[in-house]
Design a protein around this motif. Sequence first.
Motif, mmCIF file in Angstrom:
data_model
loop_
_atom_site.group_PDB
_atom_site.id
_atom_site.type_symbol
_atom_site.label_atom_id
_atom_site.label_comp_id
_atom_site.label_asym_id
_atom_site.label_seq_id
_atom_site.Cartn_x
_atom_site.Cartn_y
_atom_site.Cartn_z
ATOM 1 N N GLN A 184 0.835 -1.200 0.000
ATOM 2 C CA GLN A 184 0.000 0.000 0.000
ATOM 3 C C GLN A 184 0.876 1.260 0.000
ATOM 4 O O GLN A 184 0.573 2.235 -0.692
ATOM 5 C CB GLN A 184 -0.952 0.006 1.201
ATOM 6 C CG GLN A 184 -2.068 -1.018 1.091
ATOM 7 C CD GLN A 184 -2.916 -0.838 -0.151
ATOM 8 O OE1 GLN A 184 -3.247 0.266 -0.547
ATOM 9 N NE2 GLN A 184 -3.240 -1.946 -0.799
ATOM 10 N N GLU A 185 1.953 1.237 0.754
ATOM 11 C CA GLU A 185 2.879 2.377 0.771
ATOM 12 C C GLU A 185 3.513 2.566 -0.606
ATOM 13 O O GLU A 185 3.689 3.676 -1.082
ATOM 14 C CB GLU A 185 3.968 2.180 1.831
ATOM 15 C CG GLU A 185 3.482 2.363 3.255
ATOM 16 C CD GLU A 185 2.889 3.747 3.487
ATOM 17 O OE1 GLU A 185 3.500 4.760 3.071
ATOM 18 O OE2 GLU A 185 1.797 3.810 4.081
ATOM 19 N N HIS A 186 3.848 1.471 -1.243
ATOM 20 C CA HIS A 186 4.437 1.520 -2.577
ATOM 21 C C HIS A 186 3.460 2.167 -3.569
ATOM 22 O O HIS A 186 3.857 2.963 -4.411
ATOM 23 C CB HIS A 186 4.804 0.110 -3.037
ATOM 24 C CG HIS A 186 5.336 0.046 -4.429
ATOM 25 N ND1 HIS A 186 6.605 0.442 -4.764
ATOM 26 C CD2 HIS A 186 4.753 -0.356 -5.586
ATOM 27 C CE1 HIS A 186 6.792 0.281 -6.057
ATOM 28 N NE2 HIS A 186 5.672 -0.199 -6.580
ATOM 29 N N LEU A 187 2.172 1.789 -3.465
ATOM 30 C CA LEU A 187 1.163 2.348 -4.364
ATOM 31 C C LEU A 187 1.035 3.862 -4.188
ATOM 32 O O LEU A 187 0.762 4.580 -5.146
ATOM 33 C CB LEU A 187 -0.198 1.694 -4.118
ATOM 34 C CG LEU A 187 -0.339 0.243 -4.573
ATOM 35 C CD1 LEU A 187 -1.728 -0.287 -4.212
ATOM 36 C CD2 LEU A 187 -0.116 0.110 -6.066
ATOM 37 N N LYS A 188 1.234 4.349 -2.970
ATOM 38 C CA LYS A 188 1.092 5.780 -2.683
ATOM 39 C C LYS A 188 2.351 6.570 -3.035
ATOM 40 O O LYS A 188 2.301 7.792 -3.120
ATOM 41 C CB LYS A 188 0.781 5.987 -1.192
ATOM 42 C CG LYS A 188 -0.566 5.448 -0.777
ATOM 43 C CD LYS A 188 -0.748 5.584 0.724
ATOM 44 C CE LYS A 188 -1.988 4.868 1.197
ATOM 45 N NZ LYS A 188 -2.079 4.858 2.661
#
Length: 166
Positions: free
Chosen positions: A59-63
């Motif tokens: 999720q952090e990567h997506l953001k």
Amino acid sequence: MNTPLNTILNWFKTGEIPTEAQFEATFLAFFHKDDPIPRENIKGLKEILQSFVDAGAFQEHLKDPEAHSGYLALLNAGNLTSTNVSSWKNKLGIASMATTDSSDQTGNTYTKIQINGFVDALKNTDKELALKIEDISKILLSNDLSLDELQEIVDFIKKAGMILKL
């Protein structure tokens, strides 16, 4: 209970008569499709699961707006170098096209603002021509449904042309 497959196959050879215990051992050696397979019985499951990324990290990567910026163009193209741009133009087959969008110095290219001005001028000219065509159409409208008056005019012009040639 875990009975090796070779042992089970030997119980069911032609002429052999499996016992009740052998039947039970046979069915207990396999997982029934209605029963879940215990995790510890799935070979290599731990290694497979370790190859997946943690959900929070994903999720952090997506953001992350800079994710893959070393490999992919950002939405604002802020990470592209002139070499990247040239490569993209070559790959897209537009390397020889001009793309001046931000300068008043046009050379052999025009800015989008200039092109829009040209298009507007052409639209206005088109409107003027449409009005002239409409005026001509009104002039050509005649109450003479048989067009004999028009034919008389044409005949007169033809005769005048013949007289002038003589």
